[in-house]
Scaffold this motif. Structure first.
Motif, PDB file in Angstrom:
ATOM      1  N   PRO A  66       0.637  -1.114   0.180  1.00 32.81           N
ATOM      2  CA  PRO A  66       0.067   0.081  -0.008  1.00 32.81           C
ATOM      3  C   PRO A  66       0.875   1.284  -0.166  1.00 32.81           C
ATOM      4  CG  PRO A  66      -1.256  -1.486   1.423  1.00 32.81           C
ATOM      5  CD  PRO A  66       0.304  -2.272   0.822  1.00 32.81           C
ATOM      6  N   ASP A  67       1.711   1.312   0.833  1.00 30.32           N
ATOM      7  CA  ASP A  67       2.619   2.562   1.053  1.00 30.32           C
ATOM      8  C   ASP A  67       3.298   2.962  -0.186  1.00 30.32           C
ATOM      9  OD1 ASP A  67       1.592   3.137   3.484  1.00 30.32           O
ATOM     10  OD2 ASP A  67       3.344   2.491   4.436  1.00 30.32           O
ATOM     11  N   ASP A  68       3.750   1.513  -0.774  1.00 29.23           N
ATOM     12  CA  ASP A  68       5.010   1.797  -2.175  1.00 29.23           C
ATOM     13  C   ASP A  68       4.199   2.216  -3.284  1.00 29.23           C
ATOM     14  OD1 ASP A  68       6.803   1.004  -0.632  1.00 29.23           O
ATOM     15  OD2 ASP A  68       6.929  -1.225  -1.230  1.00 29.23           O
ATOM     16  N   VAL A  69       2.698   1.672  -3.329  1.00 26.48           N
ATOM     17  CA  VAL A  69       2.070   2.065  -4.559  1.00 26.48           C
ATOM     18  C   VAL A  69       1.468   3.456  -4.453  1.00 26.48           C
ATOM     19  CG1 VAL A  69      -0.361   1.072  -3.917  1.00 26.48           C
ATOM     20  CG2 VAL A  69       0.439   1.012  -6.414  1.00 26.48           C
ATOM     21  N   MET A  70       1.102   3.894  -3.480  1.00 23.57           N
ATOM     22  CA  MET A  70       0.741   5.293  -3.177  1.00 23.57           C
ATOM     23  C   MET A  70       1.885   6.285  -3.652  1.00 23.57           C
ATOM     24  SD  MET A  70      -1.886   7.357  -2.694  1.00 23.57           S
ATOM     25  CE  MET A  70      -2.987   6.456  -1.848  1.00 23.57           C
ATOM     26  N   GLU A  71       3.321   5.874  -3.206  1.00 25.51           N
ATOM     27  CA  GLU A  71       4.235   6.943  -3.151  1.00 25.51           C
ATOM     28  C   GLU A  71       4.728   6.832  -4.848  1.00 25.51           C
ATOM     29  OE1 GLU A  71       7.686   9.015  -2.729  1.00 25.51           O
ATOM     30  OE2 GLU A  71       5.929   8.776  -1.299  1.00 25.51           O
ATOM     31  N   PHE A  72       4.365   5.641  -5.302  1.00 28.70           N
ATOM     32  CA  PHE A  72       4.835   5.612  -6.926  1.00 28.70           C
ATOM     33  C   PHE A  72       3.832   6.374  -7.700  1.00 28.70           C
ATOM     34  CE2 PHE A  72       4.234   4.146 -11.144  1.00 28.70           C
ATOM     35  CZ  PHE A  72       5.576   3.837 -11.527  1.00 28.70           C
ATOM     36  N   PHE A  73       2.349   6.339  -7.513  1.00 29.29           N
ATOM     37  CA  PHE A  73       1.622   6.989  -8.233  1.00 29.29           C
ATOM     38  C   PHE A  73       1.890   8.448  -8.045  1.00 29.29           C
ATOM     39  CE2 PHE A  73      -0.286   2.747  -9.362  1.00 29.29           C
ATOM     40  CZ  PHE A  73       0.132   2.593 -10.623  1.00 29.29           C
ATOM     41  N   THR A  74       1.791   9.033  -6.744  1.00 30.74           N
ATOM     42  CA  THR A  74       1.737  10.213  -6.752  1.00 30.74           C
ATOM     43  C   THR A  74       2.950  10.903  -6.901  1.00 30.74           C
ATOM     44  OG1 THR A  74       2.091   9.935  -4.130  1.00 30.74           O
ATOM     45  CG2 THR A  74       0.092  10.009  -4.756  1.00 30.74           C
ATOM     46  N   THR A  75       4.241  10.331  -6.713  1.00 32.06           N
ATOM     47  CA  THR A  75       5.218  10.784  -6.989  1.00 32.06           C
ATOM     48  C   THR A  75       5.665  11.091  -8.631  1.00 32.06           C
ATOM     49  OG1 THR A  75       6.361  10.388  -5.026  1.00 32.06           O
ATOM     50  CG2 THR A  75       7.846  10.816  -6.622  1.00 32.06           C
ATOM     51  N   SER A  76       5.385   9.821  -9.245  1.00 37.69           N
ATOM     52  CA  SER A  76       5.509   9.909 -10.603  1.00 37.69           C
ATOM     53  C   SER A  76       4.725  10.786 -11.542  1.00 37.69           C
ATOM     54  CB  SER A  76       5.473   8.609 -11.362  1.00 37.69           C
ATOM     55  OG  SER A  76       4.135   8.105 -11.121  1.00 37.69           O
ATOM     56  N   THR A  77       3.441  10.864 -10.960  1.00 44.56           N
ATOM     57  CA  THR A  77       2.351  11.599 -11.432  1.00 44.56           C
ATOM     58  C   THR A  77       2.666  13.408 -11.317  1.00 44.56           C
ATOM     59  OG1 THR A  77       0.737   9.979 -11.397  1.00 44.56           O
ATOM     60  CG2 THR A  77       0.106  12.219 -11.746  1.00 44.56           C
ATOM     61  N   ALA A 114      -5.718   8.705  -6.121  1.00 41.22           N
ATOM     62  CA  ALA A 114      -4.907  10.017  -5.947  1.00 41.22           C
ATOM     63  C   ALA A 114      -4.303  10.114  -6.947  1.00 41.22           C
ATOM     64  CB  ALA A 114      -3.607   9.232  -4.849  1.00 41.22           C
ATOM     65  N   GLN A 115      -3.873   9.479  -7.895  1.00 40.19           N
ATOM     66  CA  GLN A 115      -3.210   9.808  -9.080  1.00 40.19           C
ATOM     67  C   GLN A 115      -4.235  10.536  -9.921  1.00 40.19           C
ATOM     68  OE1 GLN A 115      -2.819   6.574 -12.082  1.00 40.19           O
ATOM     69  NE2 GLN A 115      -0.861   7.584 -12.998  1.00 40.19           N
ATOM     70  N   GLU A 116      -5.409  10.065  -9.968  1.00 41.41           N
ATOM     71  CA  GLU A 116      -6.690  10.608 -10.786  1.00 41.41           C
ATOM     72  C   GLU A 116      -6.962  11.946 -10.576  1.00 41.41           C
ATOM     73  OE1 GLU A 116     -10.013   8.043 -10.802  1.00 41.41           O
ATOM     74  OE2 GLU A 116      -8.955   6.338 -11.594  1.00 41.41           O
ATOM     75  N   LYS A 117      -6.704  12.302  -9.015  1.00 42.85           N
ATOM     76  CA  LYS A 117      -7.069  13.475  -8.608  1.00 42.85           C
ATOM     77  C   LYS A 117      -6.093  14.571  -8.988  1.00 42.85           C
ATOM     78  CE  LYS A 117      -8.427  15.792  -4.213  1.00 42.85           C
ATOM     79  NZ  LYS A 117      -7.282  16.845  -3.915  1.00 42.85           N
ATOM     80  N   LEU A 118      -4.907  14.067  -8.854  1.00 45.15           N
ATOM     81  CA  LEU A 118      -3.832  14.969  -9.278  1.00 45.15           C
ATOM     82  C   LEU A 118      -3.933  15.572 -10.969  1.00 45.15           C
ATOM     83  CD1 LEU A 118      -0.576  13.216  -7.856  1.00 45.15           C
ATOM     84  CD2 LEU A 118      -1.626  15.562  -7.187  1.00 45.15           C
ATOM     85  N   ILE A 119      -4.288  14.546 -11.753  1.00 47.90           N
ATOM     86  CA  ILE A 119      -4.318  14.685 -13.173  1.00 47.90           C
ATOM     87  C   ILE A 119      -5.811  15.767 -13.225  1.00 47.90           C
ATOM     88  CG2 ILE A 119      -5.110  13.671 -15.138  1.00 47.90           C
ATOM     89  CD1 ILE A 119      -3.430  11.104 -14.312  1.00 47.90           C
ATOM     90  N   ARG A 120      -6.735  15.501 -12.500  1.00 47.50           N
ATOM     91  CA  ARG A 120      -7.774  16.436 -12.907  1.00 47.50           C
ATOM     92  C   ARG A 120      -7.696  17.818 -12.591  1.00 47.50           C
ATOM     93  NH1 ARG A 120     -10.703  11.439 -10.576  1.00 47.50           N
ATOM     94  NH2 ARG A 120     -11.696  10.366 -12.196  1.00 47.50           N
ATOM     95  N   GLU A 121      -6.853  17.667 -11.289  1.00 46.28           N
ATOM     96  CA  GLU A 121      -6.725  19.095 -10.834  1.00 46.28           C
ATOM     97  C   GLU A 121      -5.558  19.980 -11.519  1.00 46.28           C
ATOM     98  OE1 GLU A 121      -6.607  18.744  -6.794  1.00 46.28           O
ATOM     99  OE2 GLU A 121      -8.736  18.092  -6.529  1.00 46.28           O
ATOM    100  N   SER A 122      -4.822  19.346 -12.540  1.00 45.20           N
ATOM    101  CA  SER A 122      -3.751  19.743 -13.006  1.00 45.20           C
ATOM    102  C   SER A 122      -3.803  21.101 -13.855  1.00 45.20           C
ATOM    103  CB  SER A 122      -2.915  18.686 -13.680  1.00 45.20           C
ATOM    104  OG  SER A 122      -3.622  18.397 -14.893  1.00 45.20           O
ATOM    105  N   GLY A 123      -4.935  21.283 -14.438  1.00 45.20           N
ATOM    106  CA  GLY A 123      -5.083  22.266 -15.493  1.00 45.20           C
ATOM    107  C   GLY A 123      -4.719  21.860 -16.974  1.00 45.20           C
ATOM    108  N   ILE A 124      -4.117  20.682 -16.914  1.00 40.51           N
ATOM    109  CA  ILE A 124      -4.067  20.013 -18.305  1.00 40.51           C
ATOM    110  C   ILE A 124      -5.175  19.386 -18.740  1.00 40.51           C
ATOM    111  CG2 ILE A 124      -2.401  18.474 -19.422  1.00 40.51           C
ATOM    112  CD1 ILE A 124      -0.356  19.196 -17.321  1.00 40.51           C
ATOM    113  N   GLY A 125      -5.417  19.391 -20.089  1.00 33.70           N
ATOM    114  CA  GLY A 125      -6.342  18.572 -20.812  1.00 33.70           C
ATOM    115  C   GLY A 125      -5.732  17.229 -20.336  1.00 33.70           C
ATOM    116  N   TYR A 126      -7.101  16.241 -20.126  1.00 35.68           N
ATOM    117  CA  TYR A 126      -6.693  14.887 -19.782  1.00 35.68           C
ATOM    118  C   TYR A 126      -7.859  14.044 -20.279  1.00 35.68           C
ATOM    119  CZ  TYR A 126     -10.170  15.169 -16.227  1.00 35.68           C
ATOM    120  OH  TYR A 126     -11.384  15.266 -15.665  1.00 35.68           O
TER     121      TYR A 126
END
Length: 251
Positions: A66-77, A114-126
């Motif tokens: 759980p911690d590893d996968v959360m760290e991966f997707f939030t950091t990389s995104t 968490a990854q999806e939230k970062l993308i939706r709030e980025s201001g970039i077309g997605y």
């Protein structure tokens, strides 16, 4: 012709996406740590995104803890989105999962949310391509659910899809305009237990699949319709019966 950078472009889905985009005249670039692009450290990211018309992220965490996968997707995104803004990339495409927008307690899904939230709030077309489970997961789902020679799985519904069809959907999306959230699935719904039972039976796997609605799926309970698409999903035609003879288990 568009320049499209595929993060995770050497993996199961990414390599297929790159091939499909190049076959249609685009300049698709496979980006991954073994090509010098690391979205966790930032190495090579700015350079590969220069002049890109779209970025496709089909990368995956090497660990499902759980911690590893959360760290991966939030950091990389976060790394990717920051670099995309700097480079003026207008379209971010990410492969995610059907069911992340429904109540569930699967740790991997939480990381994708968490990854999806970062993308939706980025201001970039997605475009977020929500896929159902792949046919290619038969072996891994069975393995994590095996005790002795018994595979215990819930009967919650799945509507699995071939990786080839997933790649087609992702490539098509990347070559177009941002679409927001879309869902893709295969043509048939099964109980999770029935899906794996059919796969193992065809492959003459001696394990016995038992339906147990208290059994966890990747560490959590699922409801009957957690993992199936909603109305309006794009449905692809490849059936499990067609796929199995062409895809023996990996040795």
């Amino acid at each position: 012709m568009a320049k499209i950078v595929v993060i995770g472009g050497t993996g199961l889905i990414g390599s297929k996406v790159v091939s499909k985009l190049n076959a249609h005249g685009h300049e698709a670039i496979a980006a991954s740590p073994n090509t010098g692009v690391n979205t966790l450290t930032g190495e090579g990211v700015a350079e590969v995104l220069a002049g890109a018309d779209a970025v496709v992220d089909v990368s995956n965490s090497p660990s499902f803890a759980p911690d590893d996968v959360m760290e991966f997707f939030t950091t990389s995104t976060t790394t990717l989105l920051r670099a995309e803004k700097a480079a003026g990339v207008p379209h971010h495409v990410a492969l995610t999962i059907v069911g992340t927008n429904r109540p569930q307690s699967i740790p991997y899904f939480a990381a994708k949310v968490a990854q999806e939230k970062l993308i939706r709030e980025s201001g970039i077309g997605y475009s977020l391509v929500h896929a159902t489970q792949f046919f290619e997961f038969i072996g891994s789902i069975a393995d994590i659910s095996t005790e002795g020679d018994t595979v215990r799985l819930p009967g919650g519904l799945v509507q699995p899809i071939a990786a080839e069809d997933v790649a087609t959907a992702v490539a098509r999306t990347a070559a177009g305009e941002p679409q927001g959230d879309i869902e893709i699935a295969g043509p048939e719904a099964f109980g999770m237990d029935e899906f794996i039972r059919r796969g193992l039976t065809f492959r003459n796997d001696p394990r016995h699949v038992v339906r147990d609605n208290t059994a966890p799926y990747y560490g959590a309970q699922i409801e009957e319709r957690t993992l199936v698409p909603l109305d309006g999903a794009q449905i692809f035609e490849t059936t499990l019966e067609e796929w199995l003879p062409l895809n023996p288990p990996r040795s």
